[in-house]
Design a protein around this motif. Structure first.
Motif, mmCIF file in Angstrom:
data_model
loop_
_atom_site.group_PDB
_atom_site.id
_atom_site.type_symbol
_atom_site.label_atom_id
_atom_site.label_comp_id
_atom_site.label_asym_id
_atom_site.label_seq_id
_atom_site.Cartn_x
_atom_site.Cartn_y
_atom_site.Cartn_z
ATOM 1 N N VAL A 130 75.625 20.708 0.543
ATOM 2 C CA VAL A 130 76.064 20.985 1.913
ATOM 3 C C VAL A 130 75.737 22.411 2.326
ATOM 4 O O VAL A 130 75.214 22.653 3.418
ATOM 5 C CB VAL A 130 77.578 20.723 2.077
ATOM 6 C CG1 VAL A 130 78.014 20.990 3.512
ATOM 7 C CG2 VAL A 130 77.918 19.287 1.685
ATOM 8 N N LEU B 278 85.343 18.952 3.939
ATOM 9 C CA LEU B 278 84.623 17.802 4.469
ATOM 10 C C LEU B 278 85.532 16.584 4.602
ATOM 11 O O LEU B 278 85.410 15.805 5.558
ATOM 12 C CB LEU B 278 83.441 17.485 3.561
ATOM 13 C CG LEU B 278 82.406 18.607 3.421
ATOM 14 C CD1 LEU B 278 81.418 18.295 2.322
ATOM 15 C CD2 LEU B 278 81.690 18.855 4.737
ATOM 16 N N TRP C 156 74.286 14.812 3.921
ATOM 17 C CA TRP C 156 75.152 15.847 4.459
ATOM 18 C C TRP C 156 74.443 16.701 5.499
ATOM 19 O O TRP C 156 75.082 17.282 6.370
ATOM 20 C CB TRP C 156 75.717 16.707 3.331
ATOM 21 C CG TRP C 156 76.801 15.999 2.577
ATOM 22 C CD1 TRP C 156 76.755 15.574 1.279
ATOM 23 C CD2 TRP C 156 78.064 15.589 3.090
ATOM 24 N NE1 TRP C 156 77.920 14.930 0.955
ATOM 25 C CE2 TRP C 156 78.749 14.931 2.041
ATOM 26 C CE3 TRP C 156 78.695 15.719 4.323
ATOM 27 C CZ2 TRP C 156 80.025 14.400 2.193
ATOM 28 C CZ3 TRP C 156 79.973 15.187 4.480
ATOM 29 C CH2 TRP C 156 80.620 14.537 3.426
#
Length: 326
Positions: free
Chosen positions: A105, A169, A314
């Motif tokens: 990410v 997240l 992501w």
């Protein structure tokens, strides 16, 4: 024996010694590991990654036949610890417990000094774990549905283990799925965030089970839902988020072993084999289950392929959600 004969004999012996030294292989390196292996955790002590790392390290020691030391290097959304390993000598003595935040990410959010995809070598995936939605004394709700309703009437604040962490997240996806807006406060690990949740400084967290289960069992924190597709044996009375009324919401965290790019093939193979042995240890598996995790034994190539897919996935999430560094 004359002086001349003595000199000739000495020269002959030197020549023989030189010939032997040339013909005999020189083993300059000791068998790996010949010294302690450092396992870096890029989060503060007390969080889910730290808990998994310590359980794993204790079993890896037995499989490797050498000492494994866990070292916490938190900060900068886990980038500090990740960079420490990326810049370490690629000799197999400095390794990292990586997860989706720093590995897949962060490259979409930060300008990194060392891109994990180019600077780190995947060795093996270790575990996959769901998360748990918990509230502290500041928010008086008893169900996930009540939390969602509360968020529609006032701004709720949630904490995380840091930007792009599983807890960040997980809460972000909860907000998107439930159609609510919540404010994010990042910490240097789940441990400090949970402490502030207990202290009433933030409203809720979507966090790893190891970081919260003790406080849930003691009644200090209230668990509203787990984020997997089924309940946990360790929290049998806590419903899944879908059971609690948030249709389509699931989230998880994964953990894997990585090292600096360029490790010797034999060292990498030994680490991969030792990890596989560890993941087959019944006691280790039971400890993982207690922490809400299950072993996930992807080898080096399969783990590398998995992370490439995660990075792409992501990337789309970050772009859609317009995630900003806070």
């Amino acid at each position: 024996m004359t002086l001349q004969t003595t000199r000739r004999f000495a020269l002959a012996m030197c020549g023989a010694a030189l010939a032997i030294s040339i013909a005999t292989p020189v083993f300059a390196q000791d068998a790996y590991p010949s010294k302690p292996v450092t396992l870096v955790v890029s989060y503060a002590a007390g969080g889910g990654t730290d808990a998994i790392a310590r359980v794993f390290a204790a079993r890896l020691e037995k499989a490797l036949g050498g000492r494994v030391i866990v070292e916490n290097r938190p900060g900068a959304a886990a980038n500090i610890g990740t960079e420490v390993v990326a810049n370490a000598d690629p000799d197999g003595y400095t390794l990292l417990i990586g997860n989706q935040g720093p590995m897949t990410v962060n490259p979409h959010i930060f300008k990194l000094k060392a891109d994990p995809g180019a600077a780190l070598d995947p060795i093996s995936m270790i575990a996959d774990a769901s998360l748990v939605v918990v509230v502290g004394p500041r928010l008086e709700v008893s169900t996930l549905g009540e939390l969602v309703e509360a968020a529609k009437s006032k701004e709720l604040v949630y904490g995380s283990a840091g930007n792009a962490s599983a807890s960040h997240l997980g809460a972000l996806l909860l907000g998107q799925t439930a159609g609510i807006k919540v404010k994010h406060v990042p910490y240097k690990g789940a441990g400090p965030a949970v402490n502030d949740l207990v202290g009433g400084h933030i409203d809720f967290m979507v966090t790893t089970i190891p970081s919260a289960i003790g406080l849930i069992e003691s009644g200090t924190l209230k668990a509203l839902a787990v984020t997997g597709d089924k309940r946990f044996d360790s929290l049998p009375d806590v419903p899944t988020a879908i059971e609690a009324g948030v249709a389509g919401y699931t989230a998880s965290a994964w953990y894997g072993l990585v090292g600096p790019k360029g490790m010797p093939a034999d060292v990498k193979s030994k680490l991969e084999a030792a990890t596989a042995e560890t993941l087959g240890d019944a006691e280790f598996v039971e400890k993982l289950k207690k922490d809400g995790a299950v072993p996930s034994s992807l080898g080096a190539q399969a783990f590398s392929d998995f992370m490439a897919k995660e990075r792409a996935r992501w990337g789309d999430v970050v772009k859609t959600a317009d995630i900003k560094v806070e």
